[in-house]
Design a protein around this motif. Structure first.
Motif, PDB file in Angstrom:
ATOM      1  N   ALA A 167      -3.919  -1.707 -14.811  1.00  8.51           N
ATOM      2  CA  ALA A 167      -3.431  -1.185 -13.530  1.00  8.51           C
ATOM      3  C   ALA A 167      -4.562  -1.094 -12.505  1.00  8.51           C
ATOM      4  O   ALA A 167      -4.370  -1.379 -11.318  1.00  8.51           O
ATOM      5  CB  ALA A 167      -2.787   0.186 -13.730  1.00  8.51           C
ATOM      6  N   CYS A 168      -5.745  -0.720 -12.973  1.00  8.97           N
ATOM      7  CA  CYS A 168      -6.899  -0.642 -12.062  1.00  8.97           C
ATOM      8  C   CYS A 168      -7.285  -2.027 -11.552  1.00  8.97           C
ATOM      9  O   CYS A 168      -7.660  -2.188 -10.380  1.00  8.97           O
ATOM     10  CB  CYS A 168      -8.087   0.003 -12.777  1.00  8.97           C
ATOM     11  N   ILE A 172      -3.264  -0.764  -7.487  1.00  8.12           N
ATOM     12  CA  ILE A 172      -1.978  -0.103  -7.231  1.00  8.12           C
ATOM     13  C   ILE A 172      -1.935   0.403  -5.789  1.00  8.12           C
ATOM     14  O   ILE A 172      -2.809   1.169  -5.371  1.00  8.12           O
ATOM     15  CB  ILE A 172      -1.776   1.088  -8.197  1.00  8.12           C
ATOM     16  N   PRO A 173      -0.946  -0.005  -5.008  1.00  2.00           N
ATOM     17  CA  PRO A 173      -0.822   0.478  -3.622  1.00  2.00           C
ATOM     18  C   PRO A 173      -0.216   1.893  -3.599  1.00  2.00           C
ATOM     19  O   PRO A 173       0.982   2.068  -3.369  1.00  2.00           O
ATOM     20  CB  PRO A 173       0.108  -0.554  -2.984  1.00  2.00           C
ATOM     21  N   LEU A 177       3.598   3.292  -2.780  1.00  2.00           N
ATOM     22  CA  LEU A 177       4.386   3.915  -3.836  1.00  2.00           C
ATOM     23  C   LEU A 177       4.952   5.254  -3.372  1.00  2.00           C
ATOM     24  O   LEU A 177       6.144   5.536  -3.535  1.00  2.00           O
ATOM     25  CB  LEU A 177       3.516   4.118  -5.085  1.00  2.00           C
ATOM     26  N   LEU A 178       4.111   6.071  -2.764  1.00  5.23           N
ATOM     27  CA  LEU A 178       4.556   7.390  -2.305  1.00  5.23           C
ATOM     28  C   LEU A 178       5.535   7.276  -1.144  1.00  5.23           C
ATOM     29  O   LEU A 178       6.453   8.084  -1.005  1.00  5.23           O
ATOM     30  CB  LEU A 178       3.343   8.232  -1.891  1.00  5.23           C
ATOM     31  N   ALA A 179       5.355   6.243  -0.330  1.00  7.52           N
ATOM     32  CA  ALA A 179       6.199   6.109   0.859  1.00  7.52           C
ATOM     33  C   ALA A 179       7.569   5.521   0.540  1.00  7.52           C
ATOM     34  O   ALA A 179       8.567   5.873   1.171  1.00  7.52           O
ATOM     35  CB  ALA A 179       5.497   5.236   1.903  1.00  7.52           C
ATOM     36  N   HIS A 180       7.621   4.620  -0.457  1.00  3.35           N
ATOM     37  CA  HIS A 180       8.859   3.874  -0.701  1.00  3.35           C
ATOM     38  C   HIS A 180       9.531   4.202  -2.021  1.00  3.35           C
ATOM     39  O   HIS A 180      10.579   3.638  -2.333  1.00  3.35           O
ATOM     40  CB  HIS A 180       8.578   2.364  -0.644  1.00  3.35           C
ATOM     41  N   ALA A 264       6.105  -3.050 -12.097  1.00  2.00           N
ATOM     42  CA  ALA A 264       6.809  -2.870 -10.824  1.00  2.00           C
ATOM     43  C   ALA A 264       6.028  -3.470  -9.664  1.00  2.00           C
ATOM     44  O   ALA A 264       6.598  -4.147  -8.795  1.00  2.00           O
ATOM     45  CB  ALA A 264       7.055  -1.387 -10.576  1.00  2.00           C
ATOM     46  N   VAL A 265       4.710  -3.250  -9.656  1.00  2.00           N
ATOM     47  CA  VAL A 265       3.880  -3.719  -8.548  1.00  2.00           C
ATOM     48  C   VAL A 265       3.708  -5.236  -8.595  1.00  2.00           C
ATOM     49  O   VAL A 265       3.910  -5.921  -7.591  1.00  2.00           O
ATOM     50  CB  VAL A 265       2.501  -3.021  -8.582  1.00  2.00           C
TER      51      VAL A 265
END
Length: 422
Positions: A167-168, A172-173, A177-180, A264-265
């Motif tokens: 993942a690193c 990871i955006p 992630l928090l916005a969408h 997911a990303v």
């Protein structure tokens, strides 16, 4: 000379590491290759929409696994040996049979995934490499006593960090992630995915394994006795179990979060909507996330497989040998526990044999997780009855918050399974 802060910190870390055992290994074994495939598939299909499940299942895992450990440590016996004392024998054999069958299917998925992963790394034949992995795992279980094998399993839990590193590497955006982020829309596909995630996270084989490891740890210590025989040890033992299990389950679900998030990303984000195995996820990561990310993910499959295969085969051997009334222990020799080791070998062999058959691997592992979610419900109910039985637990009968959490976990699993059918 004064002790430096660094040496004090190192000593504390070593102390915590020594206290970790059954809970850490059990939690890490939950992220086996079939679990990795389930998390990857759900992330690929639904994006961020199911990430919340990796958080929601943490208290459920902690609750039921802690209860299993308590039952074993209090009575000095594994789960099956306790269940046959309070339930009709036919009910117990049904639960054990479902466990064994599902474990063999899980073994097939995990062994096959390890073979595919090693083939990606070495260019060898995946089925022969799968056979090699299964053989090495079985030989370690048979010929290395538990007290020497347990540290190997504990060290293998570190292989899960490969998924965090993946993942690193892919990046990871977090702001996106928090916005969408929003939960997935509820439909049949979501309910199947939900049952699969809960089934691969709250898995029946983990119940039997952690209980068995508590019994093994007690037997390995000449000064240790069951808490019914040594109630004065209860406060310290329950604290150890709580720390071990809490950290093990949090670690397990944190890794599951990163696996699902990576899929997911990278995969869902690139328009990929379906994968069949954990090896497929690793292959898809190569062009989309980079070769380093793919390699780390692949190494994680091999490492977690070497941890999960003995847990799957071992939990089946513990459960079935206890139901048969036979002595079963990884500390025993083959001569001392022939039935136990025979079950261990047959389960591993059947799982390996399935990898040579023309069976779609994704069907094996994904529906195995779904079946896990359904089988877990009656088994968790039976565990709660055992933990609440004064005939079994004596003064340590389950009560308080752990009692409430255990029944909540059972109820949630029942609702998830019921939702799938409705």
């Amino acid at each position: 000379m004064p002790t430096s802060a660094a040496s004090v910190g190192a000593a504390r870390t070593r102390g915590v590491w020594r206290r970790l055992g059954a809970g850490l290994v059990t939690g890490a074994a939950d992220d086996d290759p079939s679990g990795v495939a389930t998390y990857s598939q759900v992330g690929t299909q639904l994006g961020y929409g199911m990430l919340w499940t990796t958080v929601a299942t943490v208290p459920l895992m902690i609750g039921i696994q802690t209860i299993c450990a308590h039952i074993a440590r209090v009575t000095g016996m594994g789960l099956t040996a306790n269940l046959v004392r309070i339930l009709p024998r036919g009910v117990v054999v049904g639960l054990v049979a479902l466990l064994v069958v599902n474990n063999v299917v899980n073994l097939a998925a995990d062994i096959g995934a390890m073979g595919d992963a090693l083939a990606m790394l070495t260019g060898g034949h995946p089925r022969y490499l799968a056979l090699l992995c299964a053989t090495v795992s079985l030989l370690l279980e048979v010929f290395i006593p538990f007290r020497q094998y347990a540290p190997i399993l504990k060290l293998l839990t570190m292989s899960l960090l490969a998924y965090v590193l993946t993942a690193c590497v892919v990046g990871i955006p977090w702001r996106d992630l928090l916005a969408h982020w929003r939960p997935a829309q509820w439909n049949h596909q979501t309910l199947v995915a939900l049952t699969a995630v809960f089934g691969t996270t709250v898995s029946p084989y983990l119940f039997f394994w952690q209980a068995a490891q508590e019994v093994e740890t007690e037997r390995a210590d000449p000064d240790a006795r069951s808490l019914l025989s040594a109630p004065e040890d209860a406060p310290e033992e329950f604290r150890r179990i709580r720390v071990d299990t809490d950290l093990g389950m949090i670690y397990s679900n944190a890794v599951a979060f990163f696996i699902m998030l990576t899929a997911a990303v990278v995969l869902h984000g690139a328009g990929v909507t379906s994968i069949e195995t954990s090896a497929d996820a690793a292959r898809a990561l190569d062009p989309l996330g980079g070769h380093l990310a793919s390699t780390l993910f692949t190494l994680g499959i091999v490492g977690t497989g070497m941890l999960a295969v003995p847990v799957l085969a071992g939990s089946a051997a513990y459960a079935l040998s206890e139901w048969l009334g036979q002595e079963g222990s990884l500390e025993s020799t083959v001569h001392q526990a022939r039935t136990f080791y025979a079950i261990l070998a047959v389960a591993t062999a059947l799982g390996t044999l399935l990898t040579f058959l023309p069976v779609a691997p994704f069907r094996l592992l994904f529906w195995s997780a779904v079946i896990n979610g359904v089988v877990a419900v009656p088994l968790m109910g039976a565990i709660m009855l055992a933990a609440s039985s004064s005939a079994l637990m004596g003064p340590f009968v389950l009560k308080g918050s752990l009692h409430v959490v255990g029944w909540i976990a059972t109820g949630v699993m029942a609702l998830v399974a019921l939702g799938l059918f409705l």
